[in-house]
Design a protein around this motif. Sequence first.
Motif, PDB file in Angstrom:
ATOM      1  N   TRP A  50       0.331  -1.280  -0.153  1.00 27.78           N
ATOM      2  CA  TRP A  50       0.103  -0.011  -0.433  1.00 27.78           C
ATOM      3  C   TRP A  50       1.171   1.122   0.098  1.00 27.78           C
ATOM      4  O   TRP A  50       1.778   1.477   0.661  1.00 27.78           O
ATOM      5  CB  TRP A  50      -0.822   0.705   1.146  1.00 27.78           C
ATOM      6  N   SER A  51       0.723   2.048  -0.576  1.00 19.89           N
ATOM      7  CA  SER A  51       0.635   3.743  -0.972  1.00 19.89           C
ATOM      8  C   SER A  51       0.235   4.420   0.419  1.00 19.89           C
ATOM      9  O   SER A  51      -0.750   3.847   1.235  1.00 19.89           O
ATOM     10  CB  SER A  51       0.633   4.068  -2.272  1.00 19.89           C
ATOM     11  N   VAL A  52       1.239   5.663   0.469  1.00 19.25           N
ATOM     12  CA  VAL A  52       0.642   6.044   1.444  1.00 19.25           C
ATOM     13  C   VAL A  52      -0.831   6.889   1.153  1.00 19.25           C
ATOM     14  O   VAL A  52      -1.077   7.128   0.605  1.00 19.25           O
ATOM     15  CB  VAL A  52       1.623   7.539   2.330  1.00 19.25           C
ATOM     16  N   CYS A  53      -1.155   6.571   2.220  1.00 15.86           N
ATOM     17  CA  CYS A  53      -2.624   7.711   2.358  1.00 15.86           C
ATOM     18  C   CYS A  53      -2.665   9.657   1.727  1.00 15.86           C
ATOM     19  O   CYS A  53      -2.198   9.974   2.725  1.00 15.86           O
ATOM     20  CB  CYS A  53      -3.536   7.746   3.905  1.00 15.86           C
ATOM     21  N   VAL A  54      -3.013   9.476   0.414  1.00 18.14           N
ATOM     22  CA  VAL A  54      -3.265  10.972  -0.114  1.00 18.14           C
ATOM     23  C   VAL A  54      -4.615  11.238   0.814  1.00 18.14           C
ATOM     24  O   VAL A  54      -5.853  11.253  -0.045  1.00 18.14           O
ATOM     25  CB  VAL A  54      -3.490  10.829  -1.468  1.00 18.14           C
ATOM     26  N   PRO A  55      -4.543  12.864   0.886  1.00 21.89           N
ATOM     27  CA  PRO A  55      -5.554  13.154   1.527  1.00 21.89           C
ATOM     28  C   PRO A  55      -6.786  13.675   0.075  1.00 21.89           C
ATOM     29  O   PRO A  55      -5.499  14.527  -0.922  1.00 21.89           O
ATOM     30  CB  PRO A  55      -5.202  14.274   2.752  1.00 21.89           C
ATOM     31  N   THR A  56      -7.939  13.881   0.062  1.00 19.42           N
ATOM     32  CA  THR A  56      -8.918  14.392  -0.575  1.00 19.42           C
ATOM     33  C   THR A  56      -8.637  15.950  -1.013  1.00 19.42           C
ATOM     34  O   THR A  56      -8.088  16.225  -1.602  1.00 19.42           O
ATOM     35  CB  THR A  56     -10.263  14.419  -0.709  1.00 19.42           C
ATOM     36  N   SER A  57      -8.450  16.279   0.501  1.00 17.92           N
ATOM     37  CA  SER A  57      -8.593  18.005   0.113  1.00 17.92           C
ATOM     38  C   SER A  57      -7.380  18.473   1.544  1.00 17.92           C
ATOM     39  O   SER A  57      -8.043  17.431   2.565  1.00 17.92           O
ATOM     40  CB  SER A  57      -9.486  18.474   0.103  1.00 17.92           C
ATOM     41  N   GLY A  58      -6.839  19.290   1.236  1.00 14.33           N
ATOM     42  CA  GLY A  58      -5.742  19.553   2.594  1.00 14.33           C
ATOM     43  C   GLY A  58      -4.466  18.461   2.534  1.00 14.33           C
ATOM     44  O   GLY A  58      -4.232  17.928   2.069  1.00 14.33           O
ATOM     45  N   ASP A  59      -3.860  18.577   4.149  1.00  8.32           N
ATOM     46  CA  ASP A  59      -3.313  17.246   4.325  1.00  8.32           C
ATOM     47  C   ASP A  59      -3.543  16.569   5.852  1.00  8.32           C
ATOM     48  O   ASP A  59      -2.392  16.293   6.106  1.00  8.32           O
ATOM     49  CB  ASP A  59      -1.857  18.557   5.362  1.00  8.32           C
ATOM     50  N   CYS A  60      -5.432  16.515   5.517  1.00  2.71           N
ATOM     51  CA  CYS A  60      -5.157  15.207   6.873  1.00  2.71           C
ATOM     52  C   CYS A  60      -6.668  15.362   6.348  1.00  2.71           C
ATOM     53  O   CYS A  60      -7.472  16.188   5.921  1.00  2.71           O
ATOM     54  CB  CYS A  60      -5.324  15.440   8.066  1.00  2.71           C
ATOM     55  N   GLY A  61      -7.754  14.352   6.554  1.00  2.99           N
ATOM     56  CA  GLY A  61      -9.041  13.384   6.520  1.00  2.99           C
ATOM     57  C   GLY A  61      -9.246  12.828   6.112  1.00  2.99           C
ATOM     58  O   GLY A  61      -8.557  12.221   6.413  1.00  2.99           O
ATOM     59  N   LEU A  62     -10.132  12.779   5.380  1.00  6.41           N
ATOM     60  CA  LEU A  62     -10.422  11.326   4.097  1.00  6.41           C
ATOM     61  C   LEU A  62      -9.395  11.430   2.861  1.00  6.41           C
ATOM     62  O   LEU A  62      -9.128  12.231   2.835  1.00  6.41           O
ATOM     63  CB  LEU A  62     -11.850  11.142   3.886  1.00  6.41           C
ATOM     64  N   GLY A  63      -8.600  10.596   2.955  1.00  6.73           N
ATOM     65  CA  GLY A  63      -8.161   9.810   1.446  1.00  6.73           C
ATOM     66  C   GLY A  63      -8.393   9.151   0.954  1.00  6.73           C
ATOM     67  O   GLY A  63      -9.417   8.446   0.904  1.00  6.73           O
ATOM     68  N   THR A  64      -7.423   8.681  -0.440  1.00  3.94           N
ATOM     69  CA  THR A  64      -7.527   7.207  -0.916  1.00  3.94           C
ATOM     70  C   THR A  64      -5.034   6.682  -0.604  1.00  3.94           C
ATOM     71  O   THR A  64      -4.770   7.805  -0.653  1.00  3.94           O
ATOM     72  CB  THR A  64      -7.462   7.152  -2.136  1.00  3.94           C
ATOM     73  N   ARG A  65      -5.480   5.661  -0.917  1.00  2.00           N
ATOM     74  CA  ARG A  65      -4.439   4.836  -1.249  1.00  2.00           C
ATOM     75  C   ARG A  65      -4.679   4.308  -2.041  1.00  2.00           C
ATOM     76  O   ARG A  65      -5.617   3.155  -2.543  1.00  2.00           O
ATOM     77  CB  ARG A  65      -3.901   4.333   0.604  1.00  2.00           C
ATOM     78  N   GLU A  66      -3.425   3.273  -2.933  1.00  2.00           N
ATOM     79  CA  GLU A  66      -3.410   2.764  -4.282  1.00  2.00           C
ATOM     80  C   GLU A  66      -2.468   1.043  -3.144  1.00  2.00           C
ATOM     81  O   GLU A  66      -0.983   1.601  -2.530  1.00  2.00           O
ATOM     82  CB  GLU A  66      -2.793   2.794  -5.018  1.00  2.00           C
ATOM     83  N   GLY A  67      -3.164  -0.069  -3.392  1.00  2.00           N
ATOM     84  CA  GLY A  67      -2.393  -0.779  -3.527  1.00  2.00           C
ATOM     85  C   GLY A  67      -1.806  -1.771  -4.522  1.00  2.00           C
ATOM     86  O   GLY A  67      -2.654  -1.475  -5.723  1.00  2.00           O
ATOM     87  N   THR A  68      -1.018  -2.501  -4.745  1.00  2.00           N
ATOM     88  CA  THR A  68      -0.299  -2.957  -6.321  1.00  2.00           C
ATOM     89  C   THR A  68       0.149  -4.299  -5.346  1.00  2.00           C
ATOM     90  O   THR A  68       0.515  -4.883  -4.810  1.00  2.00           O
ATOM     91  CB  THR A  68       1.307  -2.230  -6.662  1.00  2.00           C
ATOM     92  N   ARG A  69      -0.137  -5.329  -6.486  1.00  4.59           N
ATOM     93  CA  ARG A  69       0.791  -6.644  -5.778  1.00  4.59           C
ATOM     94  C   ARG A  69       1.083  -7.843  -7.453  1.00  4.59           C
ATOM     95  O   ARG A  69       0.367  -7.608  -8.435  1.00  4.59           O
ATOM     96  CB  ARG A  69      -0.401  -7.807  -5.012  1.00  4.59           C
TER      97      ARG A  69
END
Length: 148
Positions: A50-69
């Motif tokens: 998993w990549s680090v969590c990237v916030p949708t807006s700002g520098d905190c709160g809800l966001g997304t992370r990418e997973g690869t295998r």
Amino acid sequence: MPQQQQPRRMFTAALLALVFILAAVSTTEAGKKEKPEKKAKKSDCGEWQWSVCVPTSGDCGLGTREGTRTGAECKQTTKTQKCKIPCNWKKQFGAECKYQFQAWGECDLNTALKTRTGNLKRALHNADCQKTVTISKPCGKLTKPKPQ
């Protein structure tokens, strides 16, 4: 005498029939076991990274992370997952590293800064975090001695 032998012959015939039936059943079951069973298909898919969590807006709160295998026969090799960065975590050390901080130290009159140390309390999603960190901030209003 022939009448006495008749029940014996019937008994012998019944016994032979029973032996024959048992032999036929065991041969049939043995034949079933000889067939090769389907092997369970093992997955060659690796663990999700998993990549680090990237916030949708700002520098905190809800966001997304990418997973690869990886894996030649994997049906899914990438996916996106929702995540959350708590807004009270120290962002300068990584949004997924939480530290337990000591009290602020005394003000250094030469630098007009005070410092404190934090020890790693928790790392989200196997984040790579420093074990110990030190932060500084301005002391606030101080009256510096004026050079004479």
